[in-house]
Design an enzyme around this catalytic site. Structure first.
Site, PDB file in Angstrom:
ATOM      1  N   CYS A  64      -6.354  -5.857  -3.393  1.00 33.06           N
ATOM      2  CA  CYS A  64      -6.307  -5.914  -4.855  1.00 33.06           C
ATOM      3  C   CYS A  64      -7.454  -6.791  -5.368  1.00 33.06           C
ATOM      4  O   CYS A  64      -7.553  -7.967  -5.008  1.00 33.06           O
ATOM      5  CB  CYS A  64      -4.969  -6.482  -5.302  1.00 33.06           C
ATOM      6  SG  CYS A  64      -4.861  -6.760  -7.086  1.00 33.06           S
TER       7      CYS A  64
ATOM      8  N   CYS B 183      -7.884  -7.837  -8.376  1.00 36.06           N
ATOM      9  CA  CYS B 183      -7.491  -8.533  -9.602  1.00 36.06           C
ATOM     10  C   CYS B 183      -6.777  -9.860  -9.336  1.00 36.06           C
ATOM     11  O   CYS B 183      -6.223 -10.462 -10.247  1.00 36.06           O
ATOM     12  CB  CYS B 183      -6.596  -7.623 -10.437  1.00 36.06           C
ATOM     13  SG  CYS B 183      -7.390  -6.060 -10.840  1.00 36.06           S
TER      14      CYS B 183
ATOM     15  N   CYS C 142      -3.884  -2.132  -1.734  1.00 33.57           N
ATOM     16  CA  CYS C 142      -3.487  -1.084  -2.668  1.00 33.57           C
ATOM     17  C   CYS C 142      -3.013   0.168  -1.919  1.00 33.57           C
ATOM     18  O   CYS C 142      -3.697   0.615  -1.006  1.00 33.57           O
ATOM     19  CB  CYS C 142      -4.674  -0.751  -3.562  1.00 33.57           C
ATOM     20  SG  CYS C 142      -4.270   0.372  -4.910  1.00 33.57           S
TER      21      CYS C 142
ATOM     22  N   CYS D  78      -0.118  -2.049  -3.526  1.00 29.80           N
ATOM     23  CA  CYS D  78       0.521  -3.291  -3.083  1.00 29.80           C
ATOM     24  C   CYS D  78       2.048  -3.139  -3.049  1.00 29.80           C
ATOM     25  O   CYS D  78       2.606  -2.170  -3.566  1.00 29.80           O
ATOM     26  CB  CYS D  78       0.117  -4.438  -4.001  1.00 29.80           C
ATOM     27  SG  CYS D  78       0.708  -4.243  -5.703  1.00 29.80           S
TER      28      CYS D  78
ATOM     29  N   CYS E 168       1.929  -2.608 -11.282  1.00 32.13           N
ATOM     30  CA  CYS E 168       0.534  -2.740 -10.885  1.00 32.13           C
ATOM     31  C   CYS E 168      -0.129  -3.818 -11.736  1.00 32.13           C
ATOM     32  O   CYS E 168      -0.390  -3.623 -12.927  1.00 32.13           O
ATOM     33  CB  CYS E 168      -0.192  -1.408 -11.047  1.00 32.13           C
ATOM     34  SG  CYS E 168      -1.925  -1.463 -10.567  1.00 32.13           S
TER      35      CYS E 168
END
Length: 101
Positions: free
Chosen positions: A42, A44, A61, A63, A72
Site C-alpha cells: 500500500c 498510502c 494490495c 490489504c 480501502c
C-alpha cells in the site's frame, strides 16, 4: 497493476474514485512498490521498514482490511455508496500517465 485493479474492482463490485487522478496515483504507487519490493505494498501508508511490511503481507494490495471489510485506505476500491465513488471500474494508461507529467 492497472489490469489487477480493474479486475479486482469488478470482482468485488467496488468502483474507482470519481477523481481519476486519485486512482492513477495509487496504481502508480502500487506498481512502484511492486517493482521495488516484489509486492504491491500500500503506497498510502508510512512504514519504518517497507521490505519487512511487504514480506509480512498485511498491507499488500488488496490489504487485509479491504479483503475482510471492503475498507480501502487509499480510496482505490470504493463501495458504490461512498461519497467519493465514481461509476467506473476501468482506467486507461493515458489517464495514469497524465499524472506523471
Amino acid at each position: 497493476m492497472r489490469k489487477f485493479s480493474e479486475q479486482y474492482a469488478k470482482r468485488t463490485d467496488t468502483f474507482f474514485c470519481v477523481d481519476k487522478t486519485v486512482t492513477a496515483v495509487v496504481i502508480q504507487g502500487l506498481a512502484e512498490k511492486k517493482d521495488k519490493l516484489g509486492a504491491p505494498l500500500c503506497p498510502c501508508r508510512h512504514y519504518d521498514d517497507e521490505q519487512a511490511e511487504a514480506n509480512q503481507g498485511f498491507w499488500n494490495c488488496p490489504c487485509v482490511p479491504m479483503r475482510e471489510r471492503k475498507e480501502c485506505h487509499c480510496m482505490l476500491f470504493l463501495p458504490d455508496d461512498n461519497d467519493f465513488a465514481g461509476d467506473s471500474q476501468e482506467i486507461t494508461m493515458e489517464e495514469i500517465k497524465a499524472v506523471e507529467q
